[in-house]
Design a protein around this motif. Structure first.
Motif, PDB file in Angstrom:
ATOM      1  N   ILE A 298      15.683   7.911 -22.333  1.00 51.37           N
ATOM      2  CA  ILE A 298      15.010   7.716 -21.088  1.00 51.37           C
ATOM      3  C   ILE A 298      15.000   9.232 -20.462  1.00 51.37           C
ATOM      4  CG2 ILE A 298      16.173   7.135 -18.701  1.00 51.37           C
ATOM      5  CD1 ILE A 298      17.749   5.055 -20.263  1.00 51.37           C
ATOM      6  N   GLY A 299      15.570  10.103 -20.676  1.00 52.40           N
ATOM      7  CA  GLY A 299      15.263  11.669 -20.186  1.00 52.40           C
ATOM      8  C   GLY A 299      14.156  12.149 -20.522  1.00 52.40           C
ATOM      9  N   THR A 300      13.726  12.025 -21.760  1.00 54.63           N
ATOM     10  CA  THR A 300      12.504  12.509 -22.389  1.00 54.63           C
ATOM     11  C   THR A 300      11.096  12.259 -21.835  1.00 54.63           C
ATOM     12  OG1 THR A 300      13.722  13.042 -24.564  1.00 54.63           O
ATOM     13  CG2 THR A 300      11.193  13.108 -24.619  1.00 54.63           C
ATOM     14  N   PRO A 301      10.879  10.770 -21.874  1.00 52.87           N
ATOM     15  CA  PRO A 301       9.734  10.413 -21.077  1.00 52.87           C
ATOM     16  C   PRO A 301       9.657  10.658 -19.535  1.00 52.87           C
ATOM     17  CG  PRO A 301      10.783   8.622 -22.281  1.00 52.87           C
ATOM     18  CD  PRO A 301      11.565   9.721 -22.497  1.00 52.87           C
ATOM     19  N   PHE A 302      10.951  10.498 -18.807  1.00 50.23           N
ATOM     20  CA  PHE A 302      11.043  10.984 -17.613  1.00 50.23           C
ATOM     21  C   PHE A 302      10.953  12.115 -17.492  1.00 50.23           C
ATOM     22  CE2 PHE A 302      13.236  12.399 -13.737  1.00 50.23           C
ATOM     23  CZ  PHE A 302      12.719  11.573 -12.880  1.00 50.23           C
ATOM     24  N   GLY A 303      11.122  13.328 -18.271  1.00 49.03           N
ATOM     25  CA  GLY A 303      10.824  14.529 -18.026  1.00 49.03           C
ATOM     26  C   GLY A 303       9.207  14.940 -18.388  1.00 49.03           C
ATOM     27  N   LEU A 304       8.482  14.264 -19.385  1.00 47.90           N
ATOM     28  CA  LEU A 304       7.381  14.412 -19.781  1.00 47.90           C
ATOM     29  C   LEU A 304       6.671  13.998 -18.419  1.00 47.90           C
ATOM     30  CD1 LEU A 304       7.244  13.713 -23.372  1.00 47.90           C
ATOM     31  CD2 LEU A 304       6.795  16.129 -22.264  1.00 47.90           C
ATOM     32  N   GLY A 305       6.818  12.843 -17.791  1.00 48.81           N
ATOM     33  CA  GLY A 305       6.206  12.315 -16.785  1.00 48.81           C
ATOM     34  C   GLY A 305       6.328  13.173 -15.611  1.00 48.81           C
ATOM     35  N   TYR A 306       7.535  13.613 -15.352  1.00 46.45           N
ATOM     36  CA  TYR A 306       7.553  14.522 -14.109  1.00 46.45           C
ATOM     37  C   TYR A 306       6.777  15.845 -14.192  1.00 46.45           C
ATOM     38  CZ  TYR A 306       9.903  16.842 -10.262  1.00 46.45           C
ATOM     39  OH  TYR A 306      10.006  17.725  -9.108  1.00 46.45           O
ATOM     40  N   ALA A 307       6.823  16.448 -15.388  1.00 49.76           N
ATOM     41  CA  ALA A 307       6.000  17.645 -15.767  1.00 49.76           C
ATOM     42  C   ALA A 307       4.529  17.207 -15.588  1.00 49.76           C
ATOM     43  CB  ALA A 307       6.540  18.034 -17.208  1.00 49.76           C
ATOM     44  N   THR A 308       4.180  16.161 -15.888  1.00 52.08           N
ATOM     45  CA  THR A 308       2.762  15.912 -15.674  1.00 52.08           C
ATOM     46  C   THR A 308       2.354  15.865 -14.269  1.00 52.08           C
ATOM     47  OG1 THR A 308       2.655  14.706 -17.897  1.00 52.08           O
ATOM     48  CG2 THR A 308       0.862  14.142 -16.208  1.00 52.08           C
ATOM     49  N   TYR A 309       3.441  15.109 -13.438  1.00 55.52           N
ATOM     50  CA  TYR A 309       3.200  14.949 -12.078  1.00 55.52           C
ATOM     51  C   TYR A 309       3.052  16.337 -11.330  1.00 55.52           C
ATOM     52  CZ  TYR A 309       4.505  14.212  -6.937  1.00 55.52           C
ATOM     53  OH  TYR A 309       4.550  14.090  -5.805  1.00 55.52           O
ATOM     54  N   VAL A 310       4.049  17.259 -11.756  1.00 53.11           N
ATOM     55  CA  VAL A 310       4.055  18.494 -10.798  1.00 53.11           C
ATOM     56  C   VAL A 310       2.761  19.410 -11.362  1.00 53.11           C
ATOM     57  CG1 VAL A 310       5.116  20.684 -11.138  1.00 53.11           C
ATOM     58  CG2 VAL A 310       6.634  18.495 -10.991  1.00 53.11           C
ATOM     59  N   TRP A 311       2.468  19.328 -12.828  1.00 52.03           N
ATOM     60  CA  TRP A 311       1.218  19.933 -13.151  1.00 52.03           C
ATOM     61  C   TRP A 311       0.013  19.410 -12.382  1.00 52.03           C
ATOM     62  CZ3 TRP A 311      -3.184  17.812 -15.372  1.00 52.03           C
ATOM     63  CH2 TRP A 311      -4.176  18.555 -15.890  1.00 52.03           C
ATOM     64  N   ALA A 312      -0.208  18.183 -12.323  1.00 51.17           N
ATOM     65  CA  ALA A 312      -1.554  17.547 -11.558  1.00 51.17           C
ATOM     66  C   ALA A 312      -1.372  17.845 -10.224  1.00 51.17           C
ATOM     67  CB  ALA A 312      -1.346  15.967 -11.828  1.00 51.17           C
ATOM     68  N   LYS A 313      -0.103  17.751  -9.590  1.00 48.68           N
ATOM     69  CA  LYS A 313      -0.367  18.247  -8.014  1.00 48.68           C
ATOM     70  C   LYS A 313      -0.486  19.738  -7.756  1.00 48.68           C
ATOM     71  CE  LYS A 313       2.957  17.469  -4.169  1.00 48.68           C
ATOM     72  NZ  LYS A 313       2.174  16.487  -3.380  1.00 48.68           N
ATOM     73  N   ALA A 314      -0.144  20.673  -8.670  1.00 45.11           N
ATOM     74  CA  ALA A 314      -0.311  21.961  -8.431  1.00 45.11           C
ATOM     75  C   ALA A 314      -1.823  22.201  -8.742  1.00 45.11           C
ATOM     76  CB  ALA A 314       0.509  22.725  -9.446  1.00 45.11           C
ATOM     77  N   ASN A 315      -2.402  21.428  -9.910  1.00 50.34           N
ATOM     78  CA  ASN A 315      -3.914  21.653 -10.335  1.00 50.34           C
ATOM     79  C   ASN A 315      -4.693  21.171  -8.970  1.00 50.34           C
ATOM     80  OD1 ASN A 315      -6.096  22.021 -11.522  1.00 50.34           O
ATOM     81  ND2 ASN A 315      -5.821  20.291 -12.933  1.00 50.34           N
ATOM     82  N   HIS A 316      -4.560  19.885  -8.505  1.00 46.35           N
ATOM     83  CA  HIS A 316      -5.121  19.452  -7.433  1.00 46.35           C
ATOM     84  C   HIS A 316      -4.988  20.247  -6.096  1.00 46.35           C
ATOM     85  CE1 HIS A 316      -6.744  16.383  -4.774  1.00 46.35           C
ATOM     86  NE2 HIS A 316      -5.834  16.487  -3.956  1.00 46.35           N
ATOM     87  N   GLU A 317      -3.985  20.999  -5.437  1.00 50.70           N
ATOM     88  CA  GLU A 317      -3.857  21.847  -4.714  1.00 50.70           C
ATOM     89  C   GLU A 317      -4.823  23.000  -5.056  1.00 50.70           C
ATOM     90  OE1 GLU A 317      -2.542  21.611  -1.580  1.00 50.70           O
ATOM     91  OE2 GLU A 317      -1.796  19.572  -2.160  1.00 50.70           O
ATOM     92  N   PHE A 318      -4.593  23.357  -6.082  1.00 55.53           N
ATOM     93  CA  PHE A 318      -5.501  24.568  -6.712  1.00 55.53           C
ATOM     94  C   PHE A 318      -7.034  24.348  -6.412  1.00 55.53           C
ATOM     95  CE2 PHE A 318      -7.862  27.160 -10.011  1.00 55.53           C
ATOM     96  CZ  PHE A 318      -7.809  28.253  -9.417  1.00 55.53           C
ATOM     97  N   ARG A 319      -7.682  23.017  -6.834  1.00 56.16           N
ATOM     98  CA  ARG A 319      -8.891  22.785  -6.764  1.00 56.16           C
ATOM     99  C   ARG A 319      -9.433  22.669  -5.556  1.00 56.16           C
ATOM    100  NH1 ARG A 319     -11.515  20.360 -11.706  1.00 56.16           N
ATOM    101  NH2 ARG A 319     -10.184  20.764 -13.321  1.00 56.16           N
ATOM    102  N   LEU A 320      -8.373  22.330  -4.503  1.00 51.67           N
ATOM    103  CA  LEU A 320      -8.941  22.340  -3.097  1.00 51.67           C
ATOM    104  C   LEU A 320      -8.718  23.586  -2.408  1.00 51.67           C
ATOM    105  CD1 LEU A 320      -7.040  18.954  -2.167  1.00 51.67           C
ATOM    106  CD2 LEU A 320      -9.432  19.159  -2.590  1.00 51.67           C
ATOM    107  N   SER A 321      -8.285  24.722  -3.011  1.00 54.20           N
ATOM    108  CA  SER A 321      -8.133  25.866  -2.471  1.00 54.20           C
ATOM    109  C   SER A 321      -9.403  26.717  -2.520  1.00 54.20           C
ATOM    110  CB  SER A 321      -6.892  26.788  -2.929  1.00 54.20           C
ATOM    111  OG  SER A 321      -7.355  27.057  -4.213  1.00 54.20           O
ATOM    112  N   LYS A 322      -9.523  27.895  -1.969  1.00 48.62           N
ATOM    113  CA  LYS A 322     -10.906  28.742  -1.904  1.00 48.62           C
ATOM    114  C   LYS A 322     -10.973  29.266  -3.261  1.00 48.62           C
ATOM    115  CE  LYS A 322     -11.954  30.847   2.513  1.00 48.62           C
ATOM    116  NZ  LYS A 322     -11.896  32.003   3.232  1.00 48.62           N
TER     117      LYS A 322
END
Length: 91
Positions: free
Chosen positions: A56-80
């Motif tokens: 259970i922890g491995t897929p949850f950890g991978l999913g959470y890491a993907t979520y954190v990366w995507a959120k940071a990438n989205h914020e970066f793409r919206l920045s100057k």
């Protein structure tokens, strides 16, 4: 009356002694059915969860890491800096 002989009232039938009747009783040690249930439930739950944590922890950890990366990438793409790096048209 059944067959000319009085059978008696409930529990006092007055008939012949019956055979094959089995009676059961509990020992004093068996009468506390839930004596250690809560204590055993805590340790049994811990044992069962810890056995499944990798499934259970491995897929949850991978999913959470993907979520954190995507959120940071989205914020970066919206920045100057993101607009300067990727260009104004690519979000």
């Amino acid at each position: 009356m059944a067959g000319g002989k009085w059978m008696g009232w409930w529990g006092h039938l007055g008939g012949l002694k019956q055979r094959g009747i089995v009676t059961y009783s509990l020992s004093p040690y068996e009468q506390r059915a839930f004596s250690g249930a809560l204590h055993q439930a805590v340790f049994n739950t811990f044992r069962r969860v810890s056995a499944q944590v990798f499934y259970i922890g491995t897929p949850f950890g991978l999913g959470y890491a993907t979520y954190v990366w995507a959120k940071a990438n989205h914020e970066f793409r919206l920045s100057k800096a993101g607009h300067a790096y990727y260009g104004p048209g690519e979000h």
